[in-house]
Scaffold this active site. Sequence first.
Site, PDB file in Angstrom:
ATOM      1  N   TRP A   1      -2.118  13.178  -8.917  1.00  0.00           N
ATOM      2  CA  TRP A   1      -1.213  14.286  -8.542  1.00  0.00           C
ATOM      3  C   TRP A   1      -0.597  14.863  -9.817  1.00  0.00           C
ATOM      4  CZ3 TRP A   1       4.535  13.578  -7.357  1.00  0.00           C
ATOM      5  CH2 TRP A   1       5.080  14.771  -6.846  1.00  0.00           C
TER       6      TRP A   1
ATOM      7  N   ASP B   1       2.296   4.771  -4.555  1.00  0.00           N
ATOM      8  CA  ASP B   1       2.746   6.073  -4.053  1.00  0.00           C
ATOM      9  C   ASP B   1       2.182   6.231  -2.644  1.00  0.00           C
ATOM     10  OD1 ASP B   1       3.479   8.645  -3.534  1.00  0.00           O
ATOM     11  OD2 ASP B   1       2.872   9.449  -5.475  1.00  0.00           O
TER      12      ASP B   1
ATOM     13  N   LYS C   1       5.544  14.866   4.662  1.00  0.00           N
ATOM     14  CA  LYS C   1       4.350  15.278   5.409  1.00  0.00           C
ATOM     15  C   LYS C   1       4.347  14.698   6.820  1.00  0.00           C
ATOM     16  CE  LYS C   1       3.449  15.881   1.081  1.00  0.00           C
ATOM     17  NZ  LYS C   1       3.136  16.931   0.182  1.00  0.00           N
TER      18      LYS C   1
END
Length: 398
Positions: free
Chosen positions: A130, A211, A246
Amino acid sequence: MWKEVEPAPADAILGLTEIFKKDSNPQKVNLGVGVYKDDQGSTPILKCIKTAEKRLVETQKTKGYLPISGDPSYAANVQKLLFGAESEVISSNRAMTIHSPGGTGALRVGADLLKQFNPDAKLWVSSPTWANHKGIFSAAKFEIKDYPYYNSETKDVDFDAMRATLESIPAGDIVLLHVCCHNPTGVDLSDAQWDQVVSIAKSKGWIPFLDFAYQGFGSSIEKDRSAVEKFAATGVDLFIASSFSKNLGLYNERTGALTMVSPTASEATVAMSHLKKIIRVNYSNPPAHGGLAASAVLSDSALYDQWVEEVAEMRERIKAMRTKLVDGLVERGVEGDFSFIKSQRGMFSFSGLSDETVEWLRENKSIYVVKGGRINLAGLTSSNMDYVCDSIAEALKA
Ligand code: LMR
């Protein structure tokens, strides 16, 4: 003060959305930022959250500060979600959780804590990772190193190369791992590969920093946490940055968590005391609303069940878009095999589109894709699919 200063470059992901918003082309499509869209192209507030928020507004009596670590019931609910309610990690009090402003906030306060007590450690990230990972850990003054991850030839994890590098990482260094729905590639480790990674972490003594921003977008809420459970069972020091952006759609409520698991409860308490000091001089204490709403959903069985269904709906819609995109490209006779997109997981696909193609799509078709070719499949809808497939076909032929 700023006369001689060069402007900073725009953010690779959020900067793209800024340009997108200014684009006046009515056909524009944002396949950049990782935000879920329904088939009408909007980012809905989940029904379970709407109900929870209504209850919250009716019953809330104060806007007084939360504790530095956030609401205690939020921490407890996050832990159940991460480890399962019956986990030994919870009953033995080896885990400490704080409510952070989003997953990004969790990564940053975790990075600051690690830097304070492990100043010479290096931070290892997957290649690629990311875009913001390197930024966050550089801001915390870490030297950043890559470990091999994605093989663009096989469109899969280059596990032999990854394992070889993980075996060479010294004790005390920190290794950032994506629990599921790897961002940006959409390619995850198998269960057997995770077993190997966990055993290397334990034998080499490097610190895993997980993560976990997409729980529920891979297979299911429970299945997606399998790597977390494996690491937690080893008894090593472990950091987990998780997020409800999300899976609960709480993007702008900045609702994330940092969970630290330690070998013993007393070590976990020490870690927490120092983490609180770091938070206090950064943002002092977290914003309440998102955490309280998340907690209300997670602690009510009817709302929880509704949430599980809503997550499944998002996950299945994204999967359907994967199939439609691949079929659409095949129908248009696009050269090359794009079938790998169907087996990737989560919101993203590392599409294989070159930076040149990405630029062409933006300039000529107002289709926004992150540099490197990462597509957010959730930005595709029944209405824009043909336009996107036609445009990619035209770009590749051109
Ligand atoms: C993304 O990867 O697009 C999301 O996680 C949003 C962000 O903050 O970059």
